[in-house]
Design a protein around this motif. Structure first.
Motif, mmCIF file in Angstrom:
data_model
loop_
_atom_site.group_PDB
_atom_site.id
_atom_site.type_symbol
_atom_site.label_atom_id
_atom_site.label_comp_id
_atom_site.label_asym_id
_atom_site.label_seq_id
_atom_site.Cartn_x
_atom_site.Cartn_y
_atom_site.Cartn_z
ATOM 1 N N SER A 159 0.858 -1.194 0.000
ATOM 2 C CA SER A 159 0.000 0.000 0.000
ATOM 3 C C SER A 159 0.881 1.226 0.000
ATOM 4 C CB SER A 159 -0.921 0.002 1.226
ATOM 5 O OG SER A 159 -0.185 0.293 2.398
ATOM 6 N N SER A 160 0.285 2.377 -0.273
ATOM 7 C CA SER A 160 1.049 3.623 -0.377
ATOM 8 C C SER A 160 1.602 4.071 0.972
ATOM 9 C CB SER A 160 0.163 4.727 -0.960
ATOM 10 O OG SER A 160 -0.979 4.937 -0.134
ATOM 11 N N ASN A 161 1.043 3.547 2.060
ATOM 12 C CA ASN A 161 1.496 3.930 3.391
ATOM 13 C C ASN A 161 2.606 3.040 3.929
ATOM 14 O OD1 ASN A 161 -0.350 6.087 3.648
ATOM 15 N ND2 ASN A 161 -1.980 4.666 4.243
ATOM 16 N N ASP A 162 2.955 1.990 3.210
ATOM 17 C CA ASP A 162 4.019 1.103 3.667
ATOM 18 C C ASP A 162 5.354 1.849 3.680
ATOM 19 O OD1 ASP A 162 2.222 -0.883 4.012
ATOM 20 O OD2 ASP A 162 2.843 -2.096 2.310
ATOM 21 N N SER A 198 13.388 3.800 2.299
ATOM 22 C CA SER A 198 13.431 3.068 1.028
ATOM 23 C C SER A 198 12.375 3.564 0.060
ATOM 24 C CB SER A 198 13.200 1.575 1.273
ATOM 25 O OG SER A 198 14.331 0.961 1.823
ATOM 26 N N ILE A 199 12.794 3.683 -1.202
ATOM 27 C CA ILE A 199 11.834 3.887 -2.290
ATOM 28 C C ILE A 199 11.998 2.785 -3.348
ATOM 29 C CG2 ILE A 199 11.636 6.379 -1.966
ATOM 30 C CD1 ILE A 199 13.616 6.740 -4.261
ATOM 31 N N ASN A 200 13.074 2.018 -3.229
ATOM 32 C CA ASN A 200 13.332 0.906 -4.139
ATOM 33 C C ASN A 200 13.349 -0.410 -3.365
ATOM 34 O OD1 ASN A 200 13.865 2.606 -6.521
ATOM 35 N ND2 ASN A 200 15.706 3.220 -5.393
ATOM 36 N N LYS A 224 3.765 -2.279 7.329
ATOM 37 C CA LYS A 224 3.203 -3.224 6.361
ATOM 38 C C LYS A 224 1.701 -3.295 6.546
ATOM 39 C CE LYS A 224 7.250 -6.315 6.228
ATOM 40 N NZ LYS A 224 7.705 -7.725 6.378
ATOM 41 N N ASN A 225 0.957 -2.856 5.513
ATOM 42 C CA ASN A 225 -0.505 -2.884 5.582
ATOM 43 C C ASN A 225 -1.045 -2.224 6.849
ATOM 44 O OD1 ASN A 225 -1.221 -4.015 3.127
ATOM 45 N ND2 ASN A 225 -1.036 -6.112 3.875
ATOM 46 N N GLY A 226 -0.451 -1.090 7.211
ATOM 47 C CA GLY A 226 -0.925 -0.337 8.359
ATOM 48 C C GLY A 226 -0.397 -0.808 9.697
ATOM 49 N N ILE A 227 0.381 -1.870 9.710
ATOM 50 C CA ILE A 227 0.949 -2.399 10.946
ATOM 51 C C ILE A 227 2.407 -1.964 11.046
ATOM 52 C CG2 ILE A 227 1.499 -4.467 12.275
ATOM 53 C CD1 ILE A 227 -0.843 -5.836 10.900
ATOM 54 N N THR A 228 2.746 -1.285 12.148
ATOM 55 C CA THR A 228 4.091 -0.760 12.349
ATOM 56 C C THR A 228 4.868 -1.637 13.326
ATOM 57 O OG1 THR A 228 3.328 1.515 11.992
ATOM 58 C CG2 THR A 228 5.445 1.229 13.104
#
Length: 249
Positions: A159-162, A198-200, A224-228
């Motif tokens: 997701s974009s928030n990862d 990271s962006i890559n 990951k999927n909103g879980i930190t």
């Protein structure tokens, strides 16, 4: 146009209501308060010629402020400094409407060699002194700059928030006695916060800032999927290190 005129009037009023008194030439002979300490870097190495200034500052909202510059000094060849001064009645205990601001000037320190906070900044704010004739110890640490390499592997966001990020924490600032996070007697300062993200899929950062000859807390943040999840690793960074750390997403 009227808005600009109003803004100019407000700024003029603020400037007219702000005043600075320079009392640095005053000599205290009785009932003196003393602020003293030492400024060092790695391996307890003293830092000489670090300029310090003590103010008393009052801010009365919204547009009235005053500053009394009490003392100016600098550290000697062993890193020590002392300021001796007289506290005015309006600055003591419950009578005090402001606070004492201890400023450190780091402008002559090389940004290549030291992790600086700013050219001139408030290193410590003292909000109340109940009496005169007291001694206050305020010592500080300015870390020496070093770099390590960190590789973040297999960043495959769903997701974009990862997020996959590294941050560091190291001794810096006021001597507080015990900082369990980094096993130091000083407060801490951090680097990162978006600088090493990271962006890559594979990201290698060769310039992660740490403090040399100190224990540094390496923090790895994964979203990951909103879980930190957050992992901390305490490492010692020697001079001329070749530390290369790798973490998996």
């Amino acid at each position: 146009m009227k808005k600009y005129i109003l803004l100019a009037l407000i700024l003029t009023t603020f400037l007219n209501c702000s005043k600075t008194d320079d009392d640095t030439e005053n000599v205290c002979t009785s009932n003196c308060t003393i602020v003293r300490g030492r400024i060092v870097t790695e391996n307890d190495t003293p830092l000489k010629n670090i300029k310090l200034r003590l103010d008393y500052r009052i801010l009365n909202a919204p547009f009235s402020a005053s500053t009394r510059i009490i003392k100016e000094t600098e550290t000697d060849e062993n890193g020590f400094y002392t300021m001796q001064f007289f506290i005015e009645d309006s600055e003591i205990g419950e009578n005090g409407q402001g606070y004492f601001a201890l400023l450190i000037d780091e402008s002559h320190l090389s940004t290549e060699n030291y992790i600086r906070k700013n050219d001139i900044y408030i290193a410590e704010a003292i909000y109340s002194l109940p009496t005169r004739d007291t001694i206050i110890d305020k010592s500080f640490y300015i870390p020496t700059k070093e770099f390590i390499t960190v590789t973040l592997n297999n960043f495959l966001p769903l997701s974009s928030n990862d997020k996959f990020e590294v941050q560091t924490l190291y001794p810096s600032g006021l001597k507080i006695g015990q900082n369990d996070l980094i096993e130091s007697q000083y407060a801490a300062q951090s680097s990162g916060f978006g600088n090493y993200t990271s962006i890559n899929q594979v990201e290698t950062f060769n310039n992660v800032i740490v403090a040399r000859n100190e224990k540094n807390l390496i923090t790895i943040i994964k979203v990951k999927n909103g879980i930190t999840t957050i992992e901390n690793f305490l490492i010692f960074v020697p001079e001329d290190n070749n530390i290369n750390l790798t973490y998996e997403y």
